[in-house]
Write a protein that holds these residues in place. Sequence first.
Motif, PDB file in Angstrom:
ATOM      1  N   LYS A 414       0.835  -1.200   0.000  1.00  0.00           N
ATOM      2  CA  LYS A 414       0.000   0.000   0.000  1.00  0.00           C
ATOM      3  C   LYS A 414       0.872   1.253   0.000  1.00  0.00           C
ATOM      4  O   LYS A 414       2.067   1.211   0.292  1.00  0.00           O
ATOM      5  CB  LYS A 414      -0.900   0.020   1.245  1.00  0.00           C
ATOM      6  CG  LYS A 414      -1.623  -1.279   1.560  1.00  0.00           C
ATOM      7  CD  LYS A 414      -2.654  -1.637   0.527  1.00  0.00           C
ATOM      8  CE  LYS A 414      -3.379  -2.933   0.904  1.00  0.00           C
ATOM      9  NZ  LYS A 414      -4.341  -3.366  -0.123  1.00  0.00           N
ATOM     10  N   VAL A 416       0.780   5.308   1.587  1.00  0.00           N
ATOM     11  CA  VAL A 416       0.150   6.308   2.452  1.00  0.00           C
ATOM     12  C   VAL A 416       0.655   7.684   2.021  1.00  0.00           C
ATOM     13  O   VAL A 416       1.866   7.891   1.890  1.00  0.00           O
ATOM     14  CB  VAL A 416       0.470   6.063   3.938  1.00  0.00           C
ATOM     15  CG1 VAL A 416       0.083   7.277   4.783  1.00  0.00           C
ATOM     16  CG2 VAL A 416      -0.281   4.835   4.441  1.00  0.00           C
ATOM     17  N   LYS A 487      -7.980   2.460  -3.972  1.00  0.00           N
ATOM     18  CA  LYS A 487      -8.307   1.890  -2.659  1.00  0.00           C
ATOM     19  C   LYS A 487      -7.062   1.475  -1.888  1.00  0.00           C
ATOM     20  O   LYS A 487      -7.120   1.234  -0.682  1.00  0.00           O
ATOM     21  CB  LYS A 487      -9.243   0.687  -2.805  1.00  0.00           C
ATOM     22  CG  LYS A 487      -8.619  -0.516  -3.480  1.00  0.00           C
ATOM     23  CD  LYS A 487      -9.590  -1.679  -3.568  1.00  0.00           C
ATOM     24  CE  LYS A 487      -8.964  -2.882  -4.264  1.00  0.00           C
ATOM     25  NZ  LYS A 487      -7.813  -3.445  -3.538  1.00  0.00           N
ATOM     26  N   HIS A 490      -3.830   5.124   1.465  1.00  0.00           N
ATOM     27  CA  HIS A 490      -4.397   5.497   2.760  1.00  0.00           C
ATOM     28  C   HIS A 490      -3.755   6.807   3.224  1.00  0.00           C
ATOM     29  O   HIS A 490      -2.877   7.341   2.548  1.00  0.00           O
ATOM     30  CB  HIS A 490      -4.236   4.345   3.744  1.00  0.00           C
ATOM     31  CG  HIS A 490      -5.002   3.123   3.317  1.00  0.00           C
ATOM     32  ND1 HIS A 490      -6.211   2.766   3.857  1.00  0.00           N
ATOM     33  CD2 HIS A 490      -4.729   2.183   2.362  1.00  0.00           C
ATOM     34  CE1 HIS A 490      -6.647   1.663   3.272  1.00  0.00           C
ATOM     35  NE2 HIS A 490      -5.768   1.291   2.362  1.00  0.00           N
ATOM     36  N   LEU A 539     -12.480   8.033   3.460  1.00  0.00           N
ATOM     37  CA  LEU A 539     -11.872   6.819   2.909  1.00  0.00           C
ATOM     38  C   LEU A 539     -12.866   5.668   2.889  1.00  0.00           C
ATOM     39  O   LEU A 539     -12.886   4.862   1.954  1.00  0.00           O
ATOM     40  CB  LEU A 539     -10.645   6.429   3.720  1.00  0.00           C
ATOM     41  CG  LEU A 539      -9.466   7.406   3.731  1.00  0.00           C
ATOM     42  CD1 LEU A 539      -8.267   6.769   4.410  1.00  0.00           C
ATOM     43  CD2 LEU A 539      -9.104   7.868   2.342  1.00  0.00           C
ATOM     44  N   PRO A 549     -10.470   1.574   6.160  1.00  0.00           N
ATOM     45  CA  PRO A 549      -9.437   2.590   5.991  1.00  0.00           C
ATOM     46  C   PRO A 549      -8.337   2.456   7.040  1.00  0.00           C
ATOM     47  O   PRO A 549      -8.525   1.874   8.109  1.00  0.00           O
ATOM     48  CB  PRO A 549     -10.197   3.911   6.218  1.00  0.00           C
ATOM     49  CG  PRO A 549     -11.648   3.554   6.314  1.00  0.00           C
ATOM     50  CD  PRO A 549     -11.699   2.124   6.726  1.00  0.00           C
ATOM     51  N   PHE A 550      -7.191   3.047   6.703  1.00  0.00           N
ATOM     52  CA  PHE A 550      -6.142   3.273   7.692  1.00  0.00           C
ATOM     53  C   PHE A 550      -5.815   4.757   7.685  1.00  0.00           C
ATOM     54  O   PHE A 550      -5.513   5.336   6.632  1.00  0.00           O
ATOM     55  CB  PHE A 550      -4.881   2.468   7.381  1.00  0.00           C
ATOM     56  CG  PHE A 550      -3.704   2.866   8.241  1.00  0.00           C
ATOM     57  CD1 PHE A 550      -3.648   2.456   9.568  1.00  0.00           C
ATOM     58  CD2 PHE A 550      -2.693   3.669   7.745  1.00  0.00           C
ATOM     59  CE1 PHE A 550      -2.585   2.843  10.380  1.00  0.00           C
ATOM     60  CE2 PHE A 550      -1.623   4.051   8.547  1.00  0.00           C
ATOM     61  CZ  PHE A 550      -1.575   3.634   9.871  1.00  0.00           C
ATOM     62  N   VAL A 551      -5.900   5.391   8.856  1.00  0.00           N
ATOM     63  CA  VAL A 551      -5.577   6.808   9.017  1.00  0.00           C
ATOM     64  C   VAL A 551      -4.615   6.934  10.193  1.00  0.00           C
ATOM     65  O   VAL A 551      -4.868   6.380  11.268  1.00  0.00           O
ATOM     66  CB  VAL A 551      -6.841   7.659   9.276  1.00  0.00           C
ATOM     67  CG1 VAL A 551      -6.463   9.117   9.543  1.00  0.00           C
ATOM     68  CG2 VAL A 551      -7.807   7.561   8.108  1.00  0.00           C
ATOM     69  N   GLU A 803      -9.328  -7.263   5.017  1.00  0.00           N
ATOM     70  CA  GLU A 803      -9.407  -5.936   4.402  1.00  0.00           C
ATOM     71  C   GLU A 803     -10.811  -5.377   4.245  1.00  0.00           C
ATOM     72  O   GLU A 803     -10.977  -4.157   4.197  1.00  0.00           O
ATOM     73  CB  GLU A 803      -8.731  -5.959   3.030  1.00  0.00           C
ATOM     74  CG  GLU A 803      -9.309  -6.976   2.067  1.00  0.00           C
ATOM     75  CD  GLU A 803      -8.495  -7.068   0.776  1.00  0.00           C
ATOM     76  OE1 GLU A 803      -7.410  -6.434   0.701  1.00  0.00           O
ATOM     77  OE2 GLU A 803      -8.943  -7.766  -0.153  1.00  0.00           O
TER      78      GLU A 803
END
Length: 903
Positions: A414, A416, A487, A490, A539, A549-551, A803
Amino acid sequence: MWRLLVVCLLLGTLEAVDRQNFKTCDQSSFCKRHRAVTSPTGYEVVQDSIKINDTGLHALIKNKDTTLKLTIVTLQDSTVRVLIDENEGALRKRYQPLEALVEREPKQQKVKKTKEEASVTKILTTDGNRVVLQHKPFRVDFYVKDKIVSSINAKETLHFEAFKKKVLLTDREKGFWEETWKDIKDTKPHGSSSVGVDIAFVGAKHVFGIPEHAESYSLRDTKAYEPYRLYNLDVFEYETNSPMALYGSIPYLVGVHQKRSVGALWLNAAETWVDIDPTTADKGGLTKEVLDAETKPRQVPQHNARFYSESGLIDVFITLGPQPNDIFRQLAALTGVTPLPPAFALGYHQSRWNYKDQKDVKEVHEGFVKNDIPLDVLWLDIEHTDKKAYFTFDKDNFAKPEEMIKDLSEQNRKLVTIVDPHIKKDSKYYIYKEAKKLKYLVKDAKDAIYEGNCWPGDSTYIDFLNPKARKWWSDQFAFDKYKGTSKDVHIWNDMNEPSVFNGPEITMHKDAKHHDGFEHRDVHNVYGFHQHSSTFEGLKARSNNEVRPFVLSRSFFTGSQRTAAVWTGDNKADWAHLKQSIPMLLSLSTAGLPFVGADVGGFFGNPDEELLVRWYQAGAFQPFFRGHSHQDTKRREPWLFAANTTDAIRNAIKTRYAFIPYWYTLFYEHAKTGKPVMRPFWMEFIEDEPSWDEDRQWMVGNGLLVKPVLEEKAKELSIYLPGKRQVWYDWETHKARPSPGAVQIPAELNTIGLYHRGGTIIPKLSEVKLTTKENHEQPITLYIAVNQKGDFANGTIYLDDGESYSYEKGDYAYWGFTFKREHDYLHTITNKNLDKNGKFDSDVYIDKIVIRGAKFYPRNAHIFLDDFSPEDLDFEFNRENFVMEIANPGAFVTREFRIDLHS
C-alpha cells in the motif's frame, strides 16, 4: 519571509526544543489563578433545589459569588456522570465535545434507591454502588461495596469563572479580559471562563493516564513541580521527563488499587492543566468516610488530581470498575474502540521526509524485496505534493502516481500519502477556492478568514467544527477528486494540532472563530480529532463502505481511537527517546487508544547502528510499527548498514510478521472488550503491586512479556517476571521461570527479552512471507505454555479476509484452543468455535504444536478429526526443558479436532 521562519524553526529545533516557545502554568493566567486557590471556595448545595429523578438528580450549588447548576446521572455499567454548568441565564453557551463520545448522550440507568437527608443525598445504583452528595460543603463521593473509592471536590477547590459583562480592568482581573504572549495578544472578547475542581482516588497507590507527555508512566507529584498540561502542540524534538504539552490530549486518569480501580474522564476540549498530589486519606475531607474498625485513614493511600480548563464546563465521568477489565470496558462504552484495522496496517511501514520521486519509491520498494525484508506500506511526506497543495501530486517528480500505486498494489503493498489541515492560500488551488466559497474556513477575531504560516507559506484552515465542512472534507477523498489514488492509498493527517508557525505557541490564536460562535480556545484539543475522523469517513465512503481505511493522526483527543492510529511525534535518535517511547505508549493504551507507535530510529538525528537495531526490536512488539526520519538525516533503509545490522533488523521485522496472527486476534478482542493490545503489568497482575509502575517492559495481550535492550553497549538484560504463582517461559530456550522474580540474559545483538506466560496459547506463523497478504493463509505453529499447576492453557485466534467489512456480515472465524489435564495419564488439546455467528471457513492449518512445561512424559499421541477415528502423531520430547513438539498434526484452525496425549 515565511520560508525563512520555517528554516529558522527547524534549525533551532535540531539542537533541542526551545522551551521558551511554550507556556508554563505561571505564564498562563487561568492556570495561575486556579493554582492560587488554596483555601476552600465555599460551595454548598442549595437545600430546596434538589430534584431527584429516575436516573439521578439535579440541584443548585453556590458560594458567595456564584450559583451553578449540578447534574448527577447514573449510566449503564457502573459509570456515573457529574456535570457542573452555569445556571439559567448565562451570557454565553459553553462548549461540550460530545462528538468524542460514542453517543452524545450515553445510556442512562435507573437508580435502585434514593434517600434525601438533611446533610446528604444518597443514590444506590442498580449495580450496587453508592453516590453520596454532601450538601455542606459540596462534595460528591463514590462507593463500591461500601468502600469509598473516589470523590469530587474533597479538597474544596471548585473554582468556576462565570461569564460576565466586561468591566474596567483591575489588578485582580489581570489576564481575565486580555492576555499577551510573546507580543501576540489574545483579545478574550468574552473574558475568562475557566473551570476547575479536584478528584480524589482513594486507595490508589498510582495514577496513570492523561497522555500525551514524555514522562514516566506513573504520574509524578506536581506540588513542587509544573502541572501536566493538555494542549495539543507541535513540539519539535520534545524533552524527555517533562510534563509539557505535546501533540494530543486524553483527559482520562486511572487510579489503581488491588481490589477497586477507578477511572475519571474530564470531558473538556480546552487547554487543561492537571496537578497530581499523592497523599493519604487522613489529609483532607475524607477521613470519616475512610475510617472503619479495620482501617486508619493514614494507612490508606490517596491521589488527588486537580483539573483546570480554560473554558467549557465540568463534565466528569467516573468509571467504577472495580477490576481493570471493567475499567477498560466502561471507558470503551463511553468513547469507543479501535475498529478492526486492515491487516496490512499491522505490518511494517517505511517512511521518510521525503522519498524524492517515483524512481526513488520504486528503488526502495525493490530494495525490500531484494533483501528479503517484509514490508506492507510505503509513505510519502509533504514533498510529493504540487507545492504543498494537498490532494495533489508533484507534476514532475510524481507525474504518474497511478503507475507507482499499481506497482505497489501488484506486489500486495500500500501507499500512504500525507494530507494536512492547513490549506495553501492560492486562488488557483481548487481546495482553497472551494472552501473559501463555501465559507468552510476558520475566521479570525475580526471575522476575516484566519491566516497563518505553515508548509505552503500563507495558509488557511478548514473549520472542522462545522459538520458541513467535515462532510465536504470527506468528499475530497473520492477517487474522481483525489486524482491518481485508489483503494490502496491510505492517509496520514499531520500538523493537525493545528500547527501555525507564526501563531502563539506555534498553534492557532485562541480568539479565532469556529462554527456556532465558539472560539478556538473552546475547541482546540478536538480540532485534530475532527480532521482525522472526517478523513476516515471519506476513505470509507470512497469504497462504498467496503474497504477498511487506515488513518494516522498526530493530534488526538479522547475518542480518536475510533478512526485513527497515532504516533508519538517528532522524537529524537537517542537512547533517552527510545526509553521514553514505552511509558508514552503505555499511557496512550491506558487512556483507551490502542493503535500507537513511535518513529523507529528517531525522527531527528542519525542513530548509530546499535540504537537502530534496538529500536527495531522494540517497535516490532508495539502496535504501530513504522520507520520514519527527517529530511536532513542520512538514509536509513535497512540494507544500508553493516551486514550484521541488516540481519538484525530483518530478524526483528520478520519476528513482527510471525506474530501477526496474534496481533490481529488482539485487535479483534480489543474491539469487543476495550482491553488494550499493549498492556501495563497492573492490568494482568493486579496482585503484584511492585510491578504496577513498570515502564521499561510491557505485555502484548495476556501472553507475551516484552523487555527490549534499552542501554547502550549493554552486556546483560535484566527482566522482571511479574505475578504471583505464575510461570514464564523464555521464548527462545523454553526454559521455565517462576514469578515474581528477575532473570538476567546476555544482551547479544539479536536479543530481545521475550517471555511466554504460562497458561496461554499463542498462534504464530510457521514461515514468514514478505507481506501480510502473502502470509494470510500460511500455516501456523501453536505455542502452548502450560500453567504452574501443569493442567491448563488456553488461547484464541481470529480470522477474516483482512481488508473488507464482510466480517460485519458473519464472514469471520473466532476459535479457541485449550490444553487440559484430564487425569494423571491423559492431556488433551482441543479447539472450539467461540462464535457460531462466524461463518468463515479458512484453509489455515496447524503444521506444528510446541508444548512448554510438558512434565507428563508422553508415551504416544493421536488426533481425532471429523470422523473421530484416531490417527497417530509423531512427536519429540525434550526431558531437560520439558518441551514437546508435535509435527504435522494435520489439523485446521477452523475445524474441530482433539489431540490426546497419553503419559
